[in-house]
Design an enzyme around this catalytic site. Structure first.
Site, short mmCIF file in Angstrom:
data_model
loop_
_atom_site.label_atom_id
_atom_site.label_comp_id
_atom_site.label_asym_id
_atom_site.label_seq_id
_atom_site.Cartn_x
_atom_site.Cartn_y
_atom_site.Cartn_z
CE1 TYR A 1 -3.09 2.90 0.54
CE2 TYR A 1 -2.24 3.34 2.56
CZ TYR A 1 -3.24 3.80 1.55
OH TYR A 1 -3.83 5.00 1.83
CG ASP B 1 -4.34 12.68 -1.41
OD1 ASP B 1 -4.34 11.77 -0.56
OD2 ASP B 1 -3.46 13.71 -1.33
CG HIS C 1 -7.92 4.92 -1.13
ND1 HIS C 1 -7.75 5.98 -0.62
CD2 HIS C 1 -6.76 4.00 -0.42
CE1 HIS C 1 -6.66 6.44 -0.11
NE2 HIS C 1 -5.83 5.10 0.36
CD GLU D 1 -9.00 11.56 0.57
OE1 GLU D 1 -8.94 12.65 1.39
OE2 GLU D 1 -8.38 10.58 0.82
NE ARG E 1 -9.76 8.33 3.15
CZ ARG E 1 -8.70 8.62 3.69
NH1 ARG E 1 -7.41 8.07 3.05
NH2 ARG E 1 -8.60 9.72 4.24
CD GLU F 1 -9.03 6.59 7.12
OE1 GLU F 1 -9.02 5.51 7.88
OE2 GLU F 1 -8.01 6.93 6.56
CG ASN G 1 -5.78 3.27 7.05
OD1 ASN G 1 -4.77 2.75 7.08
ND2 ASN G 1 -6.00 4.48 7.27
#
Length: 361
Positions: free
Chosen positions: A103, A148, A173, A175, A222, A252, A275
């Site tokens: 990751y 991001d 991912h 978000e 995300r 998250e 996470n």
């Protein structure tokens, strides 16, 4: 219609095709299928591409294509464990330890490349350049990269997907924070509207599906809305992301085991990513605990860069105090260090090519 849009079927667009893979279709090397037949869309307004059905990735040897391999790992039993890496050294150490997925954390990348906090400072170029290096170390090992907010509007989201695929990244991912985002485990987060979040997901999916030659790139939606708008809203946003084509849902900052389990249940059959950051908002679940709660993927975002801070800080303080690096080296000489960095691979390549530059090292 633009490439990639044909997998989104609205209630008033009956002429839009949705494809179903033939049961006897043979895959290309990258996992794409050579033939397809029409299939009725399962639900108006919902993304559907049967090429990505998990049943297509259940059997056979693991692919050498990293994105296809990640889909195989997601489809098969067991939780996918991806330690956070921050640079080439940490990536080498993770591979040496036997991890089969990595990751690329946005926070770790920002820290290692720029020496700055995770406050929307790193750019797409920073992330892509880091990904190119990491993915080159073991091309068949899936690397999941933080993207991001997509670094801008829909065009930038699409550009991010294209550049990540070209770099060898297996999945990313994206978000729902505002552009001036921050680490998901800091306070004061702000999120965009549901509609803007879905637009980001849809742009990523369209870009993936229109990539020349095809790609099995994994899009992970995300949400950071749990701490801002509550868990109910967070789960609802992830359902919207799933309908827009996200392959995996990433919540998250989930604060309890019960909330993680209920989120997994609410989002079935979509895989859920959790996470874990020591001292962060989420409990320090072990891999076995997360799997028991139903999570399909677990990342440890800061495992390498926090360890690096402790180790480097101790070495620097020791050097300052004693005037030597003997104790901090712990017996590792230069050759032993380069062995971890792939020394023998380079020496073997030179020899196989008929060179003699590294007969003695």
């Amino acid at each position: 219609m633009a490439p990639g849009l044909d997998f989104f079927k609205s209630s008033d667009s009956s002429d839009v095709p949705v494809v179903q893979i033939c049961p006897d279709a043979e895959p290309h090397d990258n996992g794409a299928f050579k033939s397809a037949v029409p299939q009725v869309t399962p639900k108006p307004g919902v993304y559907y591409n049967s090429r990505f059905d998990q049943k297509n990735f259940l059997e056979g040897e693991l692919s050498l294509d990293a994105a296809t391999r990640l889909r195989q790992m997601l489809a098969r039993p067991g939780i996918v464990i991806a330690p956070g890496i921050c640079d080439g050294i940490s990536a080498r150490c993770a591979l040496e330890a036997g991890f089969d997925c990595l990751y690329q954390s946005g926070a770790a990348t920002t820290a290692s490349r720029l020496g700055m906090p995770d406050l929307a400072i790193a750019t797409l170029n920073d992330f892509v350049q880091s990904a190119q290096m990491v993915c080159s170390l073991s091309p068949s090992t899936p690397v999941i990269a933080d993207a991001d907010t997509g670094f801008g509007g829909t065009a930038m989201v699409a550009r991010t997907v294209y550049q990540y695929i070209r770099a060898g990244v297996a999945g990313m991912h994206i978000e729902d924070q505002v552009q001036t985002k921050r680490c998901g485990h800091l306070m004061g987060k702000q999120v965009v509207s549901r509609e803007e979040f879905v637009t980001r997901i849809r742009a990523a999916v369209i870009a993936r599906d229109s990539f020349p030659g095809g790609s099995n790139f994994v899009v992970i939606g995300r949400t950071d809305s749990a701490q801002v708008l509550g868990m109910e809203e967070a789960v609802f946003r992830l359902k919207l992301a799933a309908d827009a084509g996200a392959d995996v849902c990433f919540i998250e900052g989930v604060k309890t085991a019960e909330l993680l389990a209920s989120t997994v249940e609410a989002l079935k059959p979509k895989p859920v990513l959790v996470n874990v950051i020591s001292g962060g908002l989420t409990p320090s679940f072990t891999t076995k605990e997360a799997e028991a709660l139903g999570a399909k993927m677990i990342i440890f975002s800061l495992v390498s860069c926090v360890a690096a801070v402790h180790g480097i800080r101790a070495a620097m303080q020791s050097l300052k105090k004693t005037g030597t690096d003997f104790s901090s080296a712990k017996g590792m000489d230069p050759k032993a260090f380069f062995e971890v960095m792939g020394l023998q691979d380079v020496v073997s390549l030179d020899a196989q090519a008929g060179g003699s530059s590294f007969d003695v090292v």
